[in-house]
Design a protein around this motif. Structure first.
Motif, PDB file in Angstrom:
ATOM      1  N   TYR A  13       0.899  -1.158   0.000  1.00 63.69           N
ATOM      2  CA  TYR A  13       0.000   0.000   0.000  1.00 63.69           C
ATOM      3  C   TYR A  13       0.939   1.209   0.000  1.00 63.69           C
ATOM      4  O   TYR A  13       1.364   1.644   1.065  1.00 63.69           O
ATOM      5  CB  TYR A  13      -0.846   0.020   1.267  1.00 63.69           C
ATOM      6  CG  TYR A  13      -1.837  -1.132   1.412  1.00 63.69           C
ATOM      7  CD1 TYR A  13      -3.125  -1.035   0.893  1.00 63.69           C
ATOM      8  CD2 TYR A  13      -1.480  -2.287   2.109  1.00 63.69           C
ATOM      9  CE1 TYR A  13      -4.038  -2.075   1.055  1.00 63.69           C
ATOM     10  CE2 TYR A  13      -2.395  -3.321   2.271  1.00 63.69           C
ATOM     11  CZ  TYR A  13      -3.664  -3.209   1.741  1.00 63.69           C
ATOM     12  OH  TYR A  13      -4.570  -4.235   1.911  1.00 63.69           O
TER      13      TYR A  13
ATOM     14  N   TYR B 185       3.765   1.225   2.475  1.00 63.09           N
ATOM     15  CA  TYR B 185       3.498   0.230   3.525  1.00 63.09           C
ATOM     16  C   TYR B 185       3.309  -1.164   2.937  1.00 63.09           C
ATOM     17  O   TYR B 185       2.606  -1.345   1.949  1.00 63.09           O
ATOM     18  CB  TYR B 185       2.259   0.618   4.343  1.00 63.09           C
ATOM     19  CG  TYR B 185       2.376   1.969   4.955  1.00 63.09           C
ATOM     20  CD1 TYR B 185       3.252   2.190   6.022  1.00 63.09           C
ATOM     21  CD2 TYR B 185       1.639   3.041   4.452  1.00 63.09           C
ATOM     22  CE1 TYR B 185       3.378   3.447   6.582  1.00 63.09           C
ATOM     23  CE2 TYR B 185       1.763   4.305   5.006  1.00 63.09           C
ATOM     24  CZ  TYR B 185       2.631   4.506   6.064  1.00 63.09           C
ATOM     25  OH  TYR B 185       2.763   5.752   6.610  1.00 63.09           O
ATOM     26  N   ARG B 186       3.953  -2.133   3.589  1.00 61.32           N
ATOM     27  CA  ARG B 186       3.885  -3.506   3.117  1.00 61.32           C
ATOM     28  C   ARG B 186       2.590  -4.168   3.586  1.00 61.32           C
ATOM     29  O   ARG B 186       2.209  -4.044   4.746  1.00 61.32           O
ATOM     30  CB  ARG B 186       5.107  -4.238   3.698  1.00 61.32           C
ATOM     31  CG  ARG B 186       5.461  -5.470   2.973  1.00 61.32           C
ATOM     32  CD  ARG B 186       6.949  -5.630   2.750  1.00 61.32           C
ATOM     33  NE  ARG B 186       7.426  -4.915   1.569  1.00 61.32           N
ATOM     34  CZ  ARG B 186       7.027  -5.140   0.317  1.00 61.32           C
ATOM     35  NH1 ARG B 186       6.114  -6.031   0.046  1.00 61.32           N
ATOM     36  NH2 ARG B 186       7.544  -4.464  -0.675  1.00 61.32           N
ATOM     37  N   GLY B 187       1.919  -4.835   2.676  1.00 65.66           N
ATOM     38  CA  GLY B 187       0.722  -5.591   3.040  1.00 65.66           C
ATOM     39  C   GLY B 187       1.031  -7.079   3.106  1.00 65.66           C
ATOM     40  O   GLY B 187       0.705  -7.764   4.070  1.00 65.66           O
TER      41      GLY B 187
ATOM     42  N   PRO C  63      -1.316 -12.034  13.597  1.00 71.63           N
ATOM     43  CA  PRO C  63      -1.581 -10.848  14.420  1.00 71.63           C
ATOM     44  C   PRO C  63      -2.198  -9.719  13.593  1.00 71.63           C
ATOM     45  O   PRO C  63      -2.171  -9.759  12.357  1.00 71.63           O
ATOM     46  CB  PRO C  63      -0.194 -10.449  14.938  1.00 71.63           C
ATOM     47  CG  PRO C  63       0.769 -11.043  13.975  1.00 71.63           C
ATOM     48  CD  PRO C  63       0.123 -12.284  13.432  1.00 71.63           C
ATOM     49  N   ASN C  64      -2.740  -8.724  14.267  1.00 74.41           N
ATOM     50  CA  ASN C  64      -3.272  -7.537  13.582  1.00 74.41           C
ATOM     51  C   ASN C  64      -2.220  -6.972  12.647  1.00 74.41           C
ATOM     52  O   ASN C  64      -1.071  -6.827  13.036  1.00 74.41           O
ATOM     53  CB  ASN C  64      -3.630  -6.441  14.595  1.00 74.41           C
ATOM     54  CG  ASN C  64      -4.962  -6.722  15.242  1.00 74.41           C
ATOM     55  OD1 ASN C  64      -5.799  -7.434  14.683  1.00 74.41           O
ATOM     56  ND2 ASN C  64      -5.153  -6.182  16.434  1.00 74.41           N
ATOM     57  N   GLY C  65      -2.617  -6.647  11.448  1.00 78.98           N
ATOM     58  CA  GLY C  65      -1.686  -6.022  10.512  1.00 78.98           C
ATOM     59  C   GLY C  65      -0.774  -6.995   9.789  1.00 78.98           C
ATOM     60  O   GLY C  65       0.101  -6.589   9.021  1.00 78.98           O
ATOM     61  N   SER C  66      -0.965  -8.309   9.983  1.00 78.94           N
ATOM     62  CA  SER C  66      -0.061  -9.273   9.339  1.00 78.94           C
ATOM     63  C   SER C  66      -0.374  -9.445   7.853  1.00 78.94           C
ATOM     64  O   SER C  66       0.465  -9.936   7.097  1.00 78.94           O
ATOM     65  CB  SER C  66      -0.130 -10.632  10.051  1.00 78.94           C
ATOM     66  OG  SER C  66      -1.454 -11.116  10.091  1.00 78.94           O
ATOM     67  N   GLY C  67      -1.580  -9.063   7.443  1.00 79.02           N
ATOM     68  CA  GLY C  67      -1.910  -9.142   6.017  1.00 79.02           C
ATOM     69  C   GLY C  67      -3.064 -10.087   5.691  1.00 79.02           C
ATOM     70  O   GLY C  67      -3.297 -10.398   4.521  1.00 79.02           O
ATOM     71  N   LYS C  68      -3.808 -10.505   6.709  1.00 78.90           N
ATOM     72  CA  LYS C  68      -4.910 -11.454   6.486  1.00 78.90           C
ATOM     73  C   LYS C  68      -5.945 -10.887   5.509  1.00 78.90           C
ATOM     74  O   LYS C  68      -6.312 -11.537   4.532  1.00 78.90           O
ATOM     75  CB  LYS C  68      -5.606 -11.802   7.823  1.00 78.90           C
ATOM     76  CG  LYS C  68      -4.683 -12.415   8.854  1.00 78.90           C
ATOM     77  CD  LYS C  68      -5.409 -12.751  10.143  1.00 78.90           C
ATOM     78  CE  LYS C  68      -5.974 -11.572  10.924  1.00 78.90           C
ATOM     79  NZ  LYS C  68      -4.961 -10.613  11.422  1.00 78.90           N
ATOM     80  N   SER C  69      -6.410  -9.656   5.791  1.00 76.61           N
ATOM     81  CA  SER C  69      -7.434  -9.063   4.911  1.00 76.61           C
ATOM     82  C   SER C  69      -6.876  -8.837   3.517  1.00 76.61           C
ATOM     83  O   SER C  69      -7.571  -9.070   2.515  1.00 76.61           O
ATOM     84  CB  SER C  69      -7.925  -7.733   5.491  1.00 76.61           C
ATOM     85  OG  SER C  69      -8.532  -7.944   6.744  1.00 76.61           O
ATOM     86  N   THR C  70      -5.635  -8.402   3.437  1.00 77.62           N
ATOM     87  CA  THR C  70      -5.008  -8.175   2.136  1.00 77.62           C
ATOM     88  C   THR C  70      -4.978  -9.470   1.329  1.00 77.62           C
ATOM     89  O   THR C  70      -5.336  -9.491   0.146  1.00 77.62           O
ATOM     90  CB  THR C  70      -3.567  -7.643   2.332  1.00 77.62           C
ATOM     91  OG1 THR C  70      -3.618  -6.482   3.166  1.00 77.62           O
ATOM     92  CG2 THR C  70      -2.903  -7.304   1.020  1.00 77.62           C
TER      93      THR C  70
ATOM     94  N   HIS D 175       4.464 -10.166   7.494  1.00 78.24           N
ATOM     95  CA  HIS D 175       3.571 -10.302   6.340  1.00 78.24           C
ATOM     96  C   HIS D 175       3.896 -11.488   5.444  1.00 78.24           C
ATOM     97  O   HIS D 175       3.729 -11.421   4.215  1.00 78.24           O
ATOM     98  CB  HIS D 175       3.560  -9.019   5.489  1.00 78.24           C
ATOM     99  CG  HIS D 175       3.503  -7.763   6.291  1.00 78.24           C
ATOM    100  ND1 HIS D 175       2.375  -7.403   6.990  1.00 78.24           N
ATOM    101  CD2 HIS D 175       4.437  -6.811   6.546  1.00 78.24           C
ATOM    102  CE1 HIS D 175       2.619  -6.268   7.616  1.00 78.24           C
ATOM    103  NE2 HIS D 175       3.855  -5.891   7.373  1.00 78.24           N
TER     104      HIS D 175
HETATM  105  N1  LIG Z   1      -5.429   1.079   2.861  1.00 76.30           N
HETATM  106  C1  LIG Z   1      -4.251   0.894   3.454  1.00 76.30           C
HETATM  107  N2  LIG Z   1      -3.283   1.837   3.392  1.00 76.30           N
HETATM  108  C2  LIG Z   1      -2.069   1.659   3.945  1.00 76.30           C
HETATM  109  N3  LIG Z   1      -1.707   0.553   4.619  1.00 76.30           N
HETATM  110  C3  LIG Z   1      -2.624  -0.426   4.712  1.00 76.30           C
HETATM  111  C4  LIG Z   1      -3.938  -0.318   4.146  1.00 76.30           C
HETATM  112  N4  LIG Z   1      -4.621  -1.441   4.402  1.00 76.30           N
HETATM  113  C5  LIG Z   1      -3.775  -2.222   5.109  1.00 76.30           C
HETATM  114  N5  LIG Z   1      -2.574  -1.620   5.279  1.00 76.30           N
HETATM  115  C6  LIG Z   1      -1.407  -2.161   5.986  1.00 76.30           C
HETATM  116  O1  LIG Z   1      -1.098  -3.447   5.440  1.00 76.30           O
HETATM  117  C7  LIG Z   1      -0.756  -4.356   6.466  1.00 76.30           C
HETATM  118  C8  LIG Z   1      -1.686  -5.560   6.400  1.00 76.30           C
HETATM  119  O2  LIG Z   1      -2.997  -5.125   6.686  1.00 76.30           O
HETATM  120  P1  LIG Z   1      -4.243  -6.111   6.741  1.00 76.30           P
HETATM  121  O3  LIG Z   1      -4.215  -6.988   5.544  1.00 76.30           O
HETATM  122  O4  LIG Z   1      -5.447  -5.282   6.966  1.00 76.30           O
HETATM  123  O5  LIG Z   1      -3.898  -6.980   8.048  1.00 76.30           O
HETATM  124  P2  LIG Z   1      -4.817  -7.879   8.983  1.00 76.30           P
HETATM  125  O6  LIG Z   1      -6.097  -8.143   8.253  1.00 76.30           O
HETATM  126  O7  LIG Z   1      -4.005  -9.119   9.219  1.00 76.30           O
HETATM  127  O8  LIG Z   1      -5.022  -7.120  10.255  1.00 76.30           O
HETATM  128  C9  LIG Z   1      -0.864  -3.576   7.784  1.00 76.30           C
HETATM  129  O9  LIG Z   1       0.418  -3.166   8.174  1.00 76.30           O
HETATM  130  C10 LIG Z   1      -1.736  -2.390   7.445  1.00 76.30           C
HETATM  131  O10 LIG Z   1      -1.401  -1.270   8.214  1.00 76.30           O
END
Ligand SMILES: Nc1ncnc2c1ncn2[C@@H]1O[C@H](COP(=O)(O)OP(=O)(O)O)[C@@H](O)[C@H]1O
Ligand SMILES: [Mg+2]
Length: 243
Positions: A13, A16-18, A37-44, A219
């Motif tokens: 992003y 920022y690394r996803g 963990p939070n922010g590891s990239g699950k949603s991505t 990630h």
């Molecule tokens: N729209 C965005 N802009 C910038 N950084 C993002 C965005 N969405 C996610 N990130 C970053 O990408 C990383 C992975 O995010 P995410 O996939 O949401 O993690 P998770 O679902 O595991 O909590 C995190 O460090 C998050 O801060």
């Protein structure tokens, strides 16, 4: 039929690394939890699998076909792909937009060009599977979080996808609704659908997932294996800030 192969997937992003080099194979009909963990990239990762984000590096192959920017810009092929693989967002408000629950669930099958009879049948089947028949005339945005989640799942299932991807499906639900969603996911997987879900509610998804894919704070994948074995390994989960 619907197998997923991810090879060295990168996603950024901006600065920022996803995701950083994620490789995984998911067979048709599998049930896989994405843990981390939070922010590891699950949603991505889930959004890439669903074609909502295009990887900045690496390759994603669905059923032998490479899913990249070019594929997703081809409206006809993208539509077919989105029918085969459905996404349930973490926040239901993101995906509910129709005036009634009935219309919400009918939307997908209508877009597919099914007959009115077939659309009606699918809506009734999905209302019944999620036990939300009594909500059919209600406005989705006025429902409780748990009811919204069930409507969102029903609206995706009405397309009869081969793969169901869910981002934190238990988030914000009361225990009874979590149990109901769990039962539905188990039923769907038994009927042959592939279930992929990000979760940290290990107790509430008991029996849903057979495999787990674990992402780290860096990630990337740190483990792939049997779901029960992984979630019982508390030292491992603690080491990766999951517990
Ligand atoms: N729209 C965005 N802009 C910038 N950084 C993002 C965005 N969405 C996610 N990130 C970053 O990408 C990383 C992975 O995010 P995410 O996939 O949401 O993690 P998770 O679902 O595991 O909590 C995190 O460090 C998050 O801060
Ligand atoms: Mg997330």
């Amino acid at each position: 039929m619907g197998s997923i192969v991810l090879d060295n997937i990168q996603y950024a992003y901006g600065e920022y690394r996803g995701l950083d080099g994620v490789s995984a194979s998911i067979n048709a009909g599998a049930s896989v939890a994405v843990i981390g963990p939070n922010g590891s990239g699950k949603s991505t990762l889930l959004k890439i699998i669903n074609g909502l984000l295009v990887p900045s590096g690496g390759t994603y192959t669905f059923d032998g076909e490479r899913i990249d920017g070019r594929f997703l810009k081809d409206a006809k092929r993208a539509k077919r792909f989105h029918q085969r693989i459905g996404f349930v967002f973490q926040n239901s408000d993101t995906q509910l937009f129709s005036p009634t629950v009935y219309e919400e669930i009918a939307f997908g099958p209508r877009q597919m060009g099914l007959s009115d009879d077939e659309v009606h049948k699918r809506v009734l089947d999905c209302l019944s599977l999620l036990a939300i028949d009594r909500l059919k005339h209600r406005e989705p945005h006025h429902l409780s979080e748990g009811e919204k989640k069930k409507v969102a799942i029903a609206a995706v299932l009405s397309l009869n996808p081969e793969v169901l991807v869910l981002d934190e499906p238990m988030d914000g639900l009361d225990p009874k609704t979590k149990g109901a969603v769990r039962e539905v996911l188990i039923t769907l997987n038994r009927s042959g659908k592939c279930i992929i879900g990000a979760t940290h509610e290990f107790d509430y998804v008991k029996g849903v997932f057979s495999r787990a894919l674990v992402l780290s704070g860096e990630h990337t994948v740190v483990r792939e294996g049997n779901f029960e074995t992984i979630v019982r390994n508390r030292a491992f989960l603690r080491r990766h800030n999951i517990l």
